[in-house]
Design a protein around this motif. Structure first.
Motif, PDB file in Angstrom:
ATOM      1  N   GLN A  35     -51.553 -33.249  -1.317  1.00  0.00           N
ATOM      2  CA  GLN A  35     -52.008 -32.197  -0.548  1.00  0.00           C
ATOM      3  C   GLN A  35     -51.346 -31.005  -0.944  1.00  0.00           C
ATOM      4  O   GLN A  35     -50.183 -30.940  -0.937  1.00  0.00           O
ATOM      5  N   TYR A  37     -49.917 -27.127  -0.809  1.00  0.00           N
ATOM      6  CA  TYR A  37     -49.248 -26.150   0.359  1.00  0.00           C
ATOM      7  C   TYR A  37     -49.086 -24.909  -0.581  1.00  0.00           C
ATOM      8  O   TYR A  37     -48.705 -24.956  -1.858  1.00  0.00           O
ATOM      9  N   ARG A  67     -48.772 -22.155   4.785  1.00  0.00           N
ATOM     10  CA  ARG A  67     -48.748 -23.639   5.377  1.00  0.00           C
ATOM     11  C   ARG A  67     -47.490 -24.038   5.598  1.00  0.00           C
ATOM     12  O   ARG A  67     -46.714 -24.181   4.170  1.00  0.00           O
ATOM     13  N   GLU A  70     -48.683 -30.293   7.873  1.00  0.00           N
ATOM     14  CA  GLU A  70     -49.891 -30.706   7.415  1.00  0.00           C
ATOM     15  C   GLU A  70     -51.081 -29.804   8.437  1.00  0.00           C
ATOM     16  O   GLU A  70     -52.352 -29.464   7.894  1.00  0.00           O
ATOM     17  N   ASN A 115     -60.042 -33.533   8.196  1.00  0.00           N
ATOM     18  CA  ASN A 115     -60.899 -33.219   6.969  1.00  0.00           C
ATOM     19  C   ASN A 115     -61.237 -34.678   6.211  1.00  0.00           C
ATOM     20  O   ASN A 115     -60.457 -35.782   6.574  1.00  0.00           O
ATOM     21  N   ASP A 120     -60.221 -29.871   2.369  1.00  0.00           N
ATOM     22  CA  ASP A 120     -59.090 -29.030   2.916  1.00  0.00           C
ATOM     23  C   ASP A 120     -59.634 -27.749   3.892  1.00  0.00           C
ATOM     24  O   ASP A 120     -59.250 -26.577   3.709  1.00  0.00           O
ATOM     25  N   GLU A 183     -64.044 -23.827   2.517  1.00  0.00           N
ATOM     26  CA  GLU A 183     -63.805 -23.521   1.000  1.00  0.00           C
ATOM     27  C   GLU A 183     -64.887 -23.791   0.304  1.00  0.00           C
ATOM     28  O   GLU A 183     -65.998 -24.781   0.208  1.00  0.00           O
ATOM     29  N   LYS A 241     -47.056 -29.593  -3.758  1.00  0.00           N
ATOM     30  CA  LYS A 241     -48.003 -30.311  -3.395  1.00  0.00           C
ATOM     31  C   LYS A 241     -47.022 -31.505  -2.538  1.00  0.00           C
ATOM     32  O   LYS A 241     -45.876 -31.622  -2.957  1.00  0.00           O
TER      33      LYS A 241
END
Length: 256
Positions: A35, A37, A67, A70, A115, A120, A183, A241
């Protein structure tokens, strides 16, 4: 030799099925992905468009977020606006003025959207502390005579056309923010937010009050609330990440 090659091709699917049966299929719910960041930065499109279509308005707002976790984002907006408008009575202009200044908004957003795997997008709620410094210029005015003593046929008597500037004004307010970011392409986001502000401080004078505040919009007489919005396009710059496991889906027995 060719017959052995054909036999091998024929056996491969069965070998694959056999191997899957013996070792078991790889559970999709245990798939791990990284994920992202980082920092998202962009611009408010609505203020740019309004600057082109409204000759009495010029504005620019930069938006950004970072960010933290999460679900949690540090968010900010920085802008500058200039707007000329008039106040009228029964279709007759009483005075017109120009407000010009800058503002900054700092706060947090919480993503409430769960999600799909690997996506995202965001549906957020959050808050801002906002501060603005600005000046107001009274361009011209007409004197309103409620008694009609000096002019029995009209409420308006006399006028002033020499601009008078009231500088050094400031205001601060709290904002509740609700928004979405989707997105569109890789790391390119389209966003929409609506905002309800509540004035905390409002530095003004009795001679000419603050009728419009950059970043807050119109000040309503007798109320500390204001409403705003923005449409943004932004770019997400990944910095690092973190691993995230896909949540396991409930079995049929668990659902029942």
């Amino acid at each position: 030799m060719s017959k052995y090659f054909i036999s091998l091709l024929f056996l491969l699917p069965f070998l694959g099925v056999s191997q899957e049966t013996e070792s078991g299929p790889i559970p999709q719910d245990s798939v791990e992905y990284k994920q992202q960041y980082g920092i998202r930065f962009g611009v408010d499109l609505s203020r740019i468009v309004l600057s082109f279509v409204d000759e009495d308005y010029t504005g620019l707002e930069l938006v950004g977020d970072y960010r933290l976790t999460e679900k949690l984002y540090l968010a900010a907006e920085l802008g500058n606006e200039e707007k000329t408008q008039d106040e009228d009575l029964s279709g007759t202009s009483i005075y017109d003025y120009t407000t010009s200044g800058s503002y900054i908004k700092l706060g947090l957003d919480v993503n409430t959207y769960e999600n799909w795997f690997g996506m995202d997008n965001l549906i957020t709620i959050g808050g801002r502390y906002s501060f603005s410094t600005f000046s107001q210029t009274l361009n011209d005015y007409r004197i309103f005579d409620r008694s009609r003593f000096f002019n029995p046929d009209d409420f308006l008597v006399g006028s002033g056309e020499v601009p008078e500037e009231f500088s050094g004004r400031s205001a601060s307010w709290l904002e509740f923010v609700a928004g979405v970011k989707a997105e569109l392409f890789a790391n390119i986001y389209l966003g929409l937010s609506v905002r309800i502000g509540f004035l905390i401080t409002n530095d003004e004078s009795d001679r000419f009050p603050n009728l419009w505040i950059p970043g807050f919009n119109r000040v309503t007489d007798g109320s500390n609330f204001g409403v705003g919005y923005n449409y943004s396009i932004s770019y997400f710059l990944p910095l690092y990440k973190k691993s995230k496991n896909r949540k396991e889906r409930p079995t049929v027995d668990e659902q029942n």
